[in-house]
Design an enzyme around this catalytic site. Structure first.
Site, PDB file in Angstrom:
ATOM      1  N   LEU A   1     -10.320  -9.766  -2.414  1.00 60.20           N
ATOM      2  CA  LEU A   1     -11.702  -9.365  -2.737  1.00 60.20           C
ATOM      3  C   LEU A   1     -11.714  -8.355  -3.880  1.00 60.20           C
ATOM      4  O   LEU A   1     -10.868  -7.463  -3.918  1.00 60.20           O
ATOM      5  CB  LEU A   1     -12.379  -8.716  -1.519  1.00 60.20           C
ATOM      6  CG  LEU A   1     -12.643  -9.567  -0.293  1.00 60.20           C
ATOM      7  CD1 LEU A   1     -13.236  -8.702   0.816  1.00 60.20           C
ATOM      8  CD2 LEU A   1     -13.593 -10.705  -0.636  1.00 60.20           C
TER       9      LEU A   1
ATOM     10  N   GLU B   1      -0.656  -8.444  13.613  1.00 55.80           N
ATOM     11  CA  GLU B   1       0.773  -8.234  13.404  1.00 55.80           C
ATOM     12  C   GLU B   1       1.470  -8.682  14.699  1.00 55.80           C
ATOM     13  O   GLU B   1       0.822  -8.753  15.749  1.00 55.80           O
ATOM     14  CB  GLU B   1       1.043  -6.744  13.168  1.00 55.80           C
ATOM     15  CG  GLU B   1       0.466  -6.184  11.871  1.00 55.80           C
ATOM     16  CD  GLU B   1       1.094  -6.791  10.633  1.00 55.80           C
ATOM     17  OE1 GLU B   1       2.300  -7.093  10.660  1.00 55.80           O
ATOM     18  OE2 GLU B   1       0.372  -6.985   9.639  1.00 55.80           O
TER      19      GLU B   1
ATOM     20  N   ASP C   1      -3.353   1.245   9.220  1.00 57.61           N
ATOM     21  CA  ASP C   1      -3.473   0.415   8.031  1.00 57.61           C
ATOM     22  C   ASP C   1      -4.828   0.659   7.349  1.00 57.61           C
ATOM     23  O   ASP C   1      -4.921   0.741   6.122  1.00 57.61           O
ATOM     24  CB  ASP C   1      -3.326  -1.053   8.464  1.00 57.61           C
ATOM     25  CG  ASP C   1      -3.279  -1.995   7.281  1.00 57.61           C
ATOM     26  OD1 ASP C   1      -2.367  -1.828   6.449  1.00 57.61           O
ATOM     27  OD2 ASP C   1      -4.169  -2.861   7.173  1.00 57.61           O
TER      28      ASP C   1
ATOM     29  N   LYS D   1      -5.793   2.234   3.545  1.00 59.73           N
ATOM     30  CA  LYS D   1      -6.768   1.662   2.607  1.00 59.73           C
ATOM     31  C   LYS D   1      -7.821   2.704   2.252  1.00 59.73           C
ATOM     32  O   LYS D   1      -8.223   2.823   1.092  1.00 59.73           O
ATOM     33  CB  LYS D   1      -7.424   0.416   3.222  1.00 59.73           C
ATOM     34  CG  LYS D   1      -6.446  -0.743   3.349  1.00 59.73           C
ATOM     35  CD  LYS D   1      -7.037  -1.896   4.128  1.00 59.73           C
ATOM     36  CE  LYS D   1      -5.997  -3.015   4.281  1.00 59.73           C
ATOM     37  NZ  LYS D   1      -6.418  -4.038   5.233  1.00 59.73           N
TER      38      LYS D   1
ATOM     39  N   LYS E   1       0.808  -1.233   0.000  1.00 65.73           N
ATOM     40  CA  LYS E   1       0.000   0.000   0.000  1.00 65.73           C
ATOM     41  C   LYS E   1       0.837   1.278   0.000  1.00 65.73           C
ATOM     42  O   LYS E   1       0.348   2.338  -0.354  1.00 65.73           O
ATOM     43  CB  LYS E   1      -0.898   0.034   1.266  1.00 65.73           C
ATOM     44  CG  LYS E   1      -1.987  -1.003   1.279  1.00 65.73           C
ATOM     45  CD  LYS E   1      -2.740  -0.997   2.600  1.00 65.73           C
ATOM     46  CE  LYS E   1      -2.082  -1.852   3.651  1.00 65.73           C
ATOM     47  NZ  LYS E   1      -2.118  -3.299   3.430  1.00 65.73           N
TER      48      LYS E   1
ATOM     49  N   ALA F   1      -7.515  -7.510   0.438  1.00 64.41           N
ATOM     50  CA  ALA F   1      -6.757  -8.654  -0.091  1.00 64.41           C
ATOM     51  C   ALA F   1      -7.315  -9.079  -1.459  1.00 64.41           C
ATOM     52  O   ALA F   1      -7.425  -8.248  -2.351  1.00 64.41           O
ATOM     53  CB  ALA F   1      -6.751  -9.809   0.906  1.00 64.41           C
TER      54      ALA F   1
HETATM   55  N1  LIG Z   1      -0.467 -10.834   4.441  1.00 63.83           N
HETATM   56  C1  LIG Z   1      -1.660 -10.340   4.164  1.00 63.83           C
HETATM   57  O1  LIG Z   1      -2.685 -10.876   4.559  1.00 63.83           O
HETATM   58  C2  LIG Z   1      -1.784  -9.108   3.310  1.00 63.83           C
HETATM   59  C3  LIG Z   1      -3.050  -8.701   2.854  1.00 63.83           C
HETATM   60  C4  LIG Z   1      -3.137  -7.576   2.010  1.00 63.83           C
HETATM   61  C5  LIG Z   1      -1.989  -6.883   1.674  1.00 63.83           C
HETATM   62  N2  LIG Z   1      -0.785  -7.289   2.175  1.00 63.83           N
HETATM   63  C6  LIG Z   1       0.391  -6.514   1.812  1.00 63.83           C
HETATM   64  O2  LIG Z   1       1.266  -7.346   1.080  1.00 63.83           O
HETATM   65  C7  LIG Z   1       2.605  -6.958   1.317  1.00 63.83           C
HETATM   66  C8  LIG Z   1       3.422  -8.164   1.729  1.00 63.83           C
HETATM   67  O3  LIG Z   1       2.905  -8.681   2.947  1.00 63.83           O
HETATM   68  P1  LIG Z   1       3.647  -9.874   3.713  1.00 63.83           P
HETATM   69  O4  LIG Z   1       2.720 -10.292   4.774  1.00 63.83           O
HETATM   70  O5  LIG Z   1       4.127 -10.853   2.721  1.00 63.83           O
HETATM   71  O6  LIG Z   1       4.889  -9.081   4.341  1.00 63.83           O
HETATM   72  P2  LIG Z   1       6.249  -9.674   4.903  1.00 63.83           P
HETATM   73  O7  LIG Z   1       6.067 -11.120   5.232  1.00 63.83           O
HETATM   74  O8  LIG Z   1       6.710  -8.724   5.920  1.00 63.83           O
HETATM   75  O9  LIG Z   1       7.246  -9.634   3.655  1.00 63.83           O
HETATM   76  C9  LIG Z   1       7.793  -8.455   3.156  1.00 63.83           C
HETATM   77  C10 LIG Z   1       8.880  -8.808   2.168  1.00 63.83           C
HETATM   78  O10 LIG Z   1       9.335  -7.612   1.547  1.00 63.83           O
HETATM   79  C11 LIG Z   1      10.753  -7.607   1.538  1.00 63.83           C
HETATM   80  N3  LIG Z   1      11.280  -6.250   1.447  1.00 63.83           N
HETATM   81  C12 LIG Z   1      11.424  -5.298   2.395  1.00 63.83           C
HETATM   82  N4  LIG Z   1      11.967  -4.192   1.897  1.00 63.83           N
HETATM   83  C13 LIG Z   1      12.193  -4.428   0.587  1.00 63.83           C
HETATM   84  C14 LIG Z   1      12.754  -3.682  -0.465  1.00 63.83           C
HETATM   85  N5  LIG Z   1      13.202  -2.440  -0.273  1.00 63.83           N
HETATM   86  N6  LIG Z   1      12.804  -4.236  -1.693  1.00 63.83           N
HETATM   87  C15 LIG Z   1      12.354  -5.499  -1.907  1.00 63.83           C
HETATM   88  N7  LIG Z   1      11.822  -6.261  -0.933  1.00 63.83           N
HETATM   89  C16 LIG Z   1      11.748  -5.736   0.299  1.00 63.83           C
HETATM   90  C17 LIG Z   1      11.130  -8.304   2.832  1.00 63.83           C
HETATM   91  O11 LIG Z   1      12.474  -8.687   2.740  1.00 63.83           O
HETATM   92  P3  LIG Z   1      13.216  -9.544   3.888  1.00 63.83           P
HETATM   93  O12 LIG Z   1      12.716 -10.951   3.672  1.00 63.83           O
HETATM   94  O13 LIG Z   1      14.647  -9.384   3.544  1.00 63.83           O
HETATM   95  O14 LIG Z   1      12.820  -8.948   5.184  1.00 63.83           O
HETATM   96  C18 LIG Z   1      10.114  -9.441   2.815  1.00 63.83           C
HETATM   97  O15 LIG Z   1      10.582 -10.487   2.010  1.00 63.83           O
HETATM   98  C19 LIG Z   1       2.546  -5.874   2.399  1.00 63.83           C
HETATM   99  O16 LIG Z   1       2.656  -4.612   1.802  1.00 63.83           O
HETATM  100  C20 LIG Z   1       1.187  -6.062   3.018  1.00 63.83           C
HETATM  101  O17 LIG Z   1       0.647  -4.857   3.530  1.00 63.83           O
HETATM  102  C21 LIG Z   1      -0.664  -8.383   2.968  1.00 63.83           C
END
Ligand SMILES: NC(=O)c1ccc[n+]([C@@H]2O[C@H](COP(=O)([O-])OP(=O)(O)OC[C@H]3O[C@@H](n4cnc5c(N)ncnc54)[C@H](OP(=O)(O)O)[C@@H]3O)[C@@H](O)[C@H]2O)c1
Ligand SMILES: *[C@@H]1O[C@H](CO)[C@@H](O)[C@H](O)[C@H]1NC(C)=O
Length: 378
Positions: free
Chosen positions: A171, A225, A236, A240, A141, A169
Site C-alpha cells: 500500500l 506467524e 510488529d 510500524k 522493519k 506492505a
Molecule cells: N510476508 C509479508 O506479508 C510481509 C509484509 C510486510 C513486510 N514484510 C517483511 O519482509 C521481510 C521478509 O519477510 P518474509 O515473510 O519473506 O520472511 P521470511 O520468510 O522469514 O524470510 C526471511 C529471509 O531472510 C533471511 N535472513 C535472515 N537473516 C539474514 C541475514 N543476516 N542476512 C541475509 N538474509 C537473512 C532468511 O534466511 P534463511 O532462509 O537462511 O532462514 C530468509 O531467507 C520481513 O522483514 C517482514 O517483516 C513481510
C-alpha cells in the site's frame, strides 16, 4: 540506451523469492521501459551467491529461479554450487564480500541493497553501504526501528532509500505521507489498523465469535506467524508506528511507543508458556474478557479495533473503541486501513485501505521501490 539497475538481494524467504519471480516475469515490461534489473548477488542467513565478475556478469534468470526452487524445498543456497557464472560464500565471509561489491559498484555502476530479511544483522552492513554510495530498499522493519543514530545514517541521503513495504506492505503509505509532508501540509494525526492478523481478529470477535476460535482459524488460514503471539503482542504494529512517527520527524525510539496492550497476559508470553499450551488452554482464558469488552462497546454503538495512534506528542498501540461509521470502524477482515489527518485532510481524513500483508503485494511494493530509484543509476 538501457538503464541498468544493479542489486543484491538479502533474504530469500516468502518475500525475497516472490521478488525474484516478479523480476523475472517483468523482463519484457522493463525492457519496454528501457530498464534492466541486474541481480549480482543473493544471500540468506547462511550463504551468499555472487556473480563471478560483478562488473560484467549477473545471476541469470535460470539461476534466480533455481534459487527460488532450492529455498522453497528448504535446501541451502550452497546446493547451487560455484560455476563460471557464480561464486559462493559462507556466512562468515558474506558481509565482507558484500562490502567489497558495494565498494566496487556503489559509486560506479550504482548498487541497490534490497533487504527482504527479517533480521537486525543487516543493519551494520546497510549503514556502511550508505557511505559507499549505495541505494537501500527495505521490506525489513528492523533497520529503521533500531537506534536513532542508525536511522539518521540510513536516511542521510533520502533519495537513496525506499521502504514502502515496511508499513502496509504494498500500500502507498510511505509515499503518500512523504508527498503530504514535502508540500508543507502538517500531519496532525494518524490512526491505523496496521496488522492484517489483528484486523481480522477484531472484526471476527465483533461478530460474537470467541477470540480463541478466531485466533485458531486465523492461524489455519495462514494469516498469523507460526506462533500467533508474535502478532498478538502488538510489537510488529509498534515498529510500524515508530517508522511512521520518525517519518513525521519525531526523534523517538521503540521504548517511547506506548504499547498499551498485548492481547495476552505476561503469564502466557513466549518463554513462559509453550505455543501448544497457548493455542490449547491459554487462549480459552481470554474469551470472557474480550467478549465483555465487545458487548460494552456495542452498547454505545461502537466497535473495538487494534490500532496505532500518532497524535500530539504520543504514539500508542492497543485496542481502542471507535465509532462504527468511521473508515476504521467499517473495516472487515484482514485489510489494513490508515486514516491521515492534516491541514488539507482536515474534517475528512485521507484513507488508505487494502491488503497489508502477503508475499505478492509486499514484493510488488519492493519492486516498485527499486524502479523508483532508477534515476540514480547511470
Ligand atoms: N510476508 C509479508 O506479508 C510481509 C509484509 C510486510 C513486510 N514484510 C517483511 O519482509 C521481510 C521478509 O519477510 P518474509 O515473510 O519473506 O520472511 P521470511 O520468510 O522469514 O524470510 C526471511 C529471509 O531472510 C533471511 N535472513 C535472515 N537473516 C539474514 C541475514 N543476516 N542476512 C541475509 N538474509 C537473512 C532468511 O534466511 P534463511 O532462509 O537462511 O532462514 C530468509 O531467507 C520481513 O522483514 C517482514 O517483516 C513481510
Ligand atoms: C509466503 O511465502 C511463504 C514461503 O514460501 C509461505 O509459507 C507462505 O504461506 C506465503 N504466504 C502467503 C500469504 O502466501
Amino acid at each position: 540506451m538501457k538503464k541498468v539497475i544493479s542489486l543484491i538481494l538479502m533474504g530469500c524467504g516468502g518475500v525475497g523469492r516472490q521478488l525474484l519471480q516478479h523480476i523475472v516475469s517483468c523482463r519484457s515490461l522493463h525492457a519496454k521501459q528501457g530498464i534492466h534489473l541486474r541481480v549480482v548477488g543473493v544471500c540468506d542467513s547462511n550463504s551468499l551467491l555472487v556473480a563471478s565478475d560483478v562488473f560484467t556478469m549477473e545471476l541469470g534468470d535460470t539461476s534466480l529461479l533455481q534459487v527460488c526452487r532450492i529455498k522453497s524445498d528448504g535446501s541451502s543456497l550452497l546446493t547451487l554450487g560455484a560455476s563460471g557464472e557464480l561464486q559462493v560464500f559462507t556466512n562468515l565471509e558474506s558481509t565482507k564480500k558484500i562490502i567489497d561489491v558495494a565498494t566496487l559498484l556503489g559509486k560506479s555502476t550504482g548498487l541497490a541493497l534490497v533487504d527482504c530479511s527479517a533480521s537486525s544483522e543487516t543493519i551494520a552492513l546497510l549503514t556502511q553501504a550508505v557511505d559507499l554510495g549505495c541505494c537501500i530498499v527495505m521490506a525489513n522493519k528492523k533497520p529503521l526501528t533500531s537506534t536513532m543514530a542508525d536511522y539518521d545514517k540510513l536516511i542521510s541521503h533520502p533519495r537513496h532509500i525506499r521502504h514502502e513495504s515496511t508499513v502496509g506492505a504494498g500500500l502507498p503509505v510511505i509515499s503518500s505521507l512523504n508527498r503530504i509532508l514535502s508540500s508543507g501540509d502538517p500531519v496532525r494525526r494518524i490512526i491505523g489498523s496496521l496488522s492484517g492478523t489483528l484486523g481480522y481478529v477484531m472484526s471476527e470477535v465483533e461478530d460474537g465469535k470467541p477470540i480463541s476460535e478466531v485466533v485458531r482459524s486465523a492461524k489455519s488460514l495462514g494469516y498469523t506467524e507460526p506462533d500467533p503471539r508474535d502478532d498478538l503482542s502488538g510489537m510488529d504494529v509498534a515498529r510500524k508506528g515508530l517508522i511512521l512517527a520518525r517519518l513525521l520527524g519525531w526523534r523517538i525510539n521503540l521504548d517511547d511507543i506506548r504499547l498499551i496492550e498485548s492481547l495476552y497476559p505476561k503469564e502466557m508470553a513466549p518463554g513462559v508458556m509453550p505455543v501448544e499450551e497457548f493455542l490449547g488452554t491459554g487462549l480459552l482464558l481470554l474469551d470472557k474478557d474480550i467478549k465483555e469488552r465487545v458487548s460494552k462497546a456495542s452498547l454505545s454503538g461502537n466497535v473495538l479495533r487494534y490500532v496505532c495512534v500518532i497524535e500530539a506528542s504520543r504514539c500508542e498501540v492497543g485496542i481502542q473503541e471507535l465509532t462504527k461509521d468511521s473508515p476504521l470502524g467499517r473495516l472487515r477482515g484482514s485489510d489494513n486501513v490508515l486514516e491521515i489527518y492534516s491541514r488539507c485532510y482536515n474534517g475528512q481524513p485521507l484513507v488508505i485501505q487494502g491488503a497489508g500483508a502477503g508475499n505478492d503485494t509486499t514484493a510488488a511494493g519492493v519492486l516498485a521501490d527499486i524502479i523508483d530509484i532508477q534515476d540514480l543509476f547511470p
